[in-house]
Design a protein around this motif. Structure first.
Motif, PDB file in Angstrom:
ATOM      1  N   ASN A  88       1.074  -1.038  -0.304  1.00 17.20           N
ATOM      2  CA  ASN A  88      -0.127  -0.095  -0.183  1.00 17.20           C
ATOM      3  C   ASN A  88       1.002   1.430  -0.289  1.00 17.20           C
ATOM      4  OD1 ASN A  88      -2.791   0.979  -0.291  1.00 17.20           O
ATOM      5  ND2 ASN A  88      -2.892   1.710   1.887  1.00 17.20           N
ATOM      6  N   LEU A  89       2.189   1.366  -0.870  1.00 17.82           N
ATOM      7  CA  LEU A  89       2.737   2.039  -0.601  1.00 17.82           C
ATOM      8  C   LEU A  89       2.083   3.391  -2.669  1.00 17.82           C
ATOM      9  CD1 LEU A  89       6.509   0.984   0.007  1.00 17.82           C
ATOM     10  CD2 LEU A  89       5.345   2.569   1.410  1.00 17.82           C
ATOM     11  N   SER A  90       2.787   4.751  -1.941  1.00 13.52           N
ATOM     12  CA  SER A  90       2.529   4.827  -3.425  1.00 13.52           C
ATOM     13  C   SER A  90       3.897   4.628  -4.491  1.00 13.52           C
ATOM     14  CB  SER A  90       2.688   6.865  -2.958  1.00 13.52           C
ATOM     15  OG  SER A  90       3.381   6.947  -2.401  1.00 13.52           O
ATOM     16  N   LEU A  91       3.394   4.861  -6.130  1.00 16.07           N
ATOM     17  CA  LEU A  91       4.900   4.735  -6.128  1.00 16.07           C
ATOM     18  C   LEU A  91       5.552   5.458  -6.590  1.00 16.07           C
ATOM     19  CD1 LEU A  91       5.428   2.896  -8.894  1.00 16.07           C
ATOM     20  CD2 LEU A  91       4.906   4.135 -10.191  1.00 16.07           C
ATOM     21  N   PHE A  92       5.282   6.618  -5.779  1.00 19.97           N
ATOM     22  CA  PHE A  92       6.339   7.752  -5.375  1.00 19.97           C
ATOM     23  C   PHE A  92       7.603   7.533  -4.416  1.00 19.97           C
ATOM     24  CE2 PHE A  92       8.166  11.602  -3.732  1.00 19.97           C
ATOM     25  CZ  PHE A  92       8.576  12.570  -4.807  1.00 19.97           C
ATOM     26  N   ASP A  93       6.999   6.731  -3.309  1.00 14.08           N
ATOM     27  CA  ASP A  93       7.763   6.602  -2.422  1.00 14.08           C
ATOM     28  C   ASP A  93       8.332   5.147  -2.184  1.00 14.08           C
ATOM     29  OD1 ASP A  93       7.128   8.146  -0.329  1.00 14.08           O
ATOM     30  OD2 ASP A  93       5.395   8.028   0.393  1.00 14.08           O
ATOM     31  N   ALA A  94       7.624   4.911  -3.831  1.00 14.24           N
ATOM     32  CA  ALA A  94       7.896   2.961  -3.641  1.00 14.24           C
ATOM     33  C   ALA A  94       9.085   2.906  -4.781  1.00 14.24           C
ATOM     34  CB  ALA A  94       6.964   1.858  -4.493  1.00 14.24           C
ATOM     35  N   TRP A  95       9.378   4.446  -5.824  1.00 18.37           N
ATOM     36  CA  TRP A  95      10.229   4.035  -6.138  1.00 18.37           C
ATOM     37  C   TRP A  95      12.061   4.810  -5.853  1.00 18.37           C
ATOM     38  CZ3 TRP A  95       9.689   1.943 -10.621  1.00 18.37           C
ATOM     39  CH2 TRP A  95      11.259   2.162 -11.813  1.00 18.37           C
ATOM     40  N   LYS A  96      11.414   5.230  -4.997  1.00 21.83           N
ATOM     41  CA  LYS A  96      12.940   5.934  -3.832  1.00 21.83           C
ATOM     42  C   LYS A  96      13.428   4.624  -3.376  1.00 21.83           C
ATOM     43  CE  LYS A  96      11.237   9.842  -2.752  1.00 21.83           C
ATOM     44  NZ  LYS A  96      10.443  11.378  -1.006  1.00 21.83           N
ATOM     45  N   PHE A  97      13.217   3.791  -3.424  1.00 20.73           N
ATOM     46  CA  PHE A  97      13.881   2.414  -2.800  1.00 20.73           C
ATOM     47  C   PHE A  97      14.462   1.592  -3.921  1.00 20.73           C
ATOM     48  CE2 PHE A  97      10.403   0.866  -0.940  1.00 20.73           C
ATOM     49  CZ  PHE A  97      10.601   0.880   0.462  1.00 20.73           C
ATOM     50  N   VAL A  98      15.183   2.755  -5.320  1.00 16.92           N
ATOM     51  CA  VAL A  98      15.225   1.666  -6.916  1.00 16.92           C
ATOM     52  C   VAL A  98      15.945   3.289  -7.018  1.00 16.92           C
ATOM     53  CG1 VAL A  98      14.136   0.119  -6.930  1.00 16.92           C
ATOM     54  CG2 VAL A  98      13.652   1.905  -8.217  1.00 16.92           C
ATOM     55  N   SER A  99      15.954   3.843  -7.051  1.00 14.09           N
ATOM     56  CA  SER A  99      16.473   5.537  -7.517  1.00 14.09           C
ATOM     57  C   SER A  99      17.445   6.139  -6.323  1.00 14.09           C
ATOM     58  CB  SER A  99      15.787   5.949  -8.475  1.00 14.09           C
ATOM     59  OG  SER A  99      14.058   6.581  -7.523  1.00 14.09           O
ATOM     60  N   GLU A 100      16.318   7.506  -5.922  1.00 11.63           N
ATOM     61  CA  GLU A 100      16.373   8.433  -5.019  1.00 11.63           C
ATOM     62  C   GLU A 100      17.551   8.255  -3.942  1.00 11.63           C
ATOM     63  OE1 GLU A 100      15.101  12.344  -2.112  1.00 11.63           O
ATOM     64  OE2 GLU A 100      13.569  11.150  -3.739  1.00 11.63           O
ATOM     65  N   ASN A 101      17.454   6.569  -3.283  1.00 12.40           N
ATOM     66  CA  ASN A 101      17.708   5.999  -1.653  1.00 12.40           C
ATOM     67  C   ASN A 101      19.399   5.746  -1.927  1.00 12.40           C
ATOM     68  OD1 ASN A 101      15.769   6.519  -0.891  1.00 12.40           O
ATOM     69  ND2 ASN A 101      14.734   5.136  -0.587  1.00 12.40           N
ATOM     70  N   PRO A 102      19.445   4.722  -3.660  1.00 14.55           N
ATOM     71  CA  PRO A 102      20.589   4.287  -3.517  1.00 14.55           C
ATOM     72  C   PRO A 102      21.604   4.382  -3.655  1.00 14.55           C
ATOM     73  CG  PRO A 102      18.668   3.723  -4.925  1.00 14.55           C
ATOM     74  CD  PRO A 102      17.856   3.786  -3.948  1.00 14.55           C
ATOM     75  N   ALA A 103      21.024   6.035  -4.809  1.00 14.61           N
ATOM     76  CA  ALA A 103      21.898   7.746  -4.917  1.00 14.61           C
ATOM     77  C   ALA A 103      22.880   8.082  -3.630  1.00 14.61           C
ATOM     78  CB  ALA A 103      21.291   8.057  -5.696  1.00 14.61           C
TER      79      ALA A 103
END
Length: 387
Positions: free
Chosen positions: A322-337
């Motif tokens: 039940n996450l938003s795609l905006f938050d979920a996508w951070k797992f593979v883009s913003e956070n690893p960066a």
């Protein structure tokens, strides 16, 4: 696309509020320099994206599926140039724009030996300029591999390594479960009798103390060089405390929720595998990523051993957590960066950031919906050309 200045029109950008109305993106010299409607530039090539969806390119900090391109079957070994070319194509087709080749600097002979690391490192450095995906080096150093310590130090000091993790996969003599699990894997990689493997593992136990001393030295050198440091498979709070004391910024695959939470408290971003989430559980009985996300103890997802899972995982998190795609996508883009020290240039669709992104025809979580992948403003994978 070879032109340095491009305007991509009619794209939808994801924000906390959802998908935007169709807008435009200006790319100059590999950077996003303007976002908004009606962008005009006298020297730009204009491309109509026809209402497609744009997401930041995927940054994969831990992936070793390239090993199966090198040795797709037991006993086979393909030329590295051929294997790595196939791997590069697999990466961009899965929306991965920055990839850390996770190379095991192990204590075994054969595919995970220092000789293999040396050969692979040279091949990658030769081929990197020709790759479509931005390639970086992640050395997974086994602490009981105490030979040629100075060589590893030299690689760090000379800038050949971009991420270092400290591993301990040597099973302790008093843990029969770990011994049997390790033996099963080693027999697939190395042609040795069971008796020889047992004696080999027994002899390695004497290197533990020196290995810990060398790991401390490697951590200090990595910090001096600004190289991100990762722990691996922390199981107990004592192991977490040791990792945090070494200055790790990434905790790979902590083995329990308590260990993961303690890693976060110590300032380390917790990395877990996307195949675990997509498949619905760990293949080795480790913590469930779905449950870990529910409890807020996951910061980064990686491909681990399967590239397409990393694209699909955020969509899975939307459906199962039940996450938003905006938050979920951070797992593979913003956070690893951010964890890898790239947060000022990668992981977002914003002015000043590298033009690393993927365009989607649908937002259904299928890699088949990736219509094109872009790296530094250049289209490196496409189902069909945009006009």
């Amino acid at each position: 696309m070879n032109k340095q200045t491009v305007v991509i029109e009619s794209i939808k950008i994801l924000s906390e509020q959802g998908w935007s109305q169709p807008t435009s993106l200006l790319i100059e010299n590999g950077k996003i320099t303007e976002v908004g409607e009606g962008i005009q530039h006298p020297n730009a090539q204009h491309i109509d994206a026809q209402g497609q969806y744009i997401l930041p390119g995927i940054i994969d900090l831990h992936g070793d599926a390239f090993e199966r391109h090198i040795a797709p079957r037991a006993g086979t070994h393909f030329p590295l140039e051929l294997a790595l070319a196939a791997n590069d194509a697999s990466l961009v087709a899965s929306g991965i724009t920055t990839f850390y080749y996770s190379i095991t600097d192990g204590f075994e002979p054969g595919p995970r030996s220092r000789d293999t690391v040396r050969e692979l490192l040279l091949a990658l450095e030769k081929l990197m300029p020709r790759f479509s995906c931005q390639a970086r080096i992640h050395i997974r150093h086994e602490k009981v591999n105490v030979e040629k310590h100075d060589e590893l130090v030299d690689w760090i000091l000379s800038g050949r390594i971009h991420l270092l993790s400290l591993n301990d996969h040597l099973p302790p003599l008093n843990n029969e479960r770990k011994i049997q699990r390790y033996l099963a894997g080693m027999r697939r990689r190395v042609s040795m009798s069971v008796e020889d493997i047992n004696q080999f593992l027994l002899n390695l136990q004497q290197h533990r103390e020196l290995g810990e001393q060398q790991a401390t030295a490697l951590a200090e050198i990595a910090a001096q060089q600004g190289i991100s440091l990762a722990s691996h498979d922390d199981e107990t709070l004592e192991e977490v405390s040791r990792s945090i004391s070494l200055g790790v910024s990434i905790a790979e695959f902590p083995m329990s929720e308590a260990a993961a939470r303690q890693c976060q408290k110590g300032g380390a971003a917790v990395l877990m595998g996307s195949p675990n989430l997509v498949r619905g559980g760990s293949h080795v009985g480790a913590i469930s990523v779905k449950e870990a996300i529910e409890h807020g103890v996951v910061d980064i997802l990686c491909s681990d051993y399967h590239y397409p899972s990393l694209f699909s995982a955020p969509f899975t998190a939307v459906n199962t957590n039940n996450l938003s795609l905006f938050d979920a996508w951070k797992f593979v883009s913003e956070n690893p960066a951010k964890a890898a020290g790239l947060g000022a240039s990668k992981g977002k669709i914003e002015m000043g950031y590298d033009a690393d992104f993927i365009l989607l025809s649908e937002i259904d979580g299928s890699p088949l919906s990736i219509s094109s992948t872009w790296v530094k403003g250049k289209q490196v994978f496409a189902k069909s050309r945009l006009a």
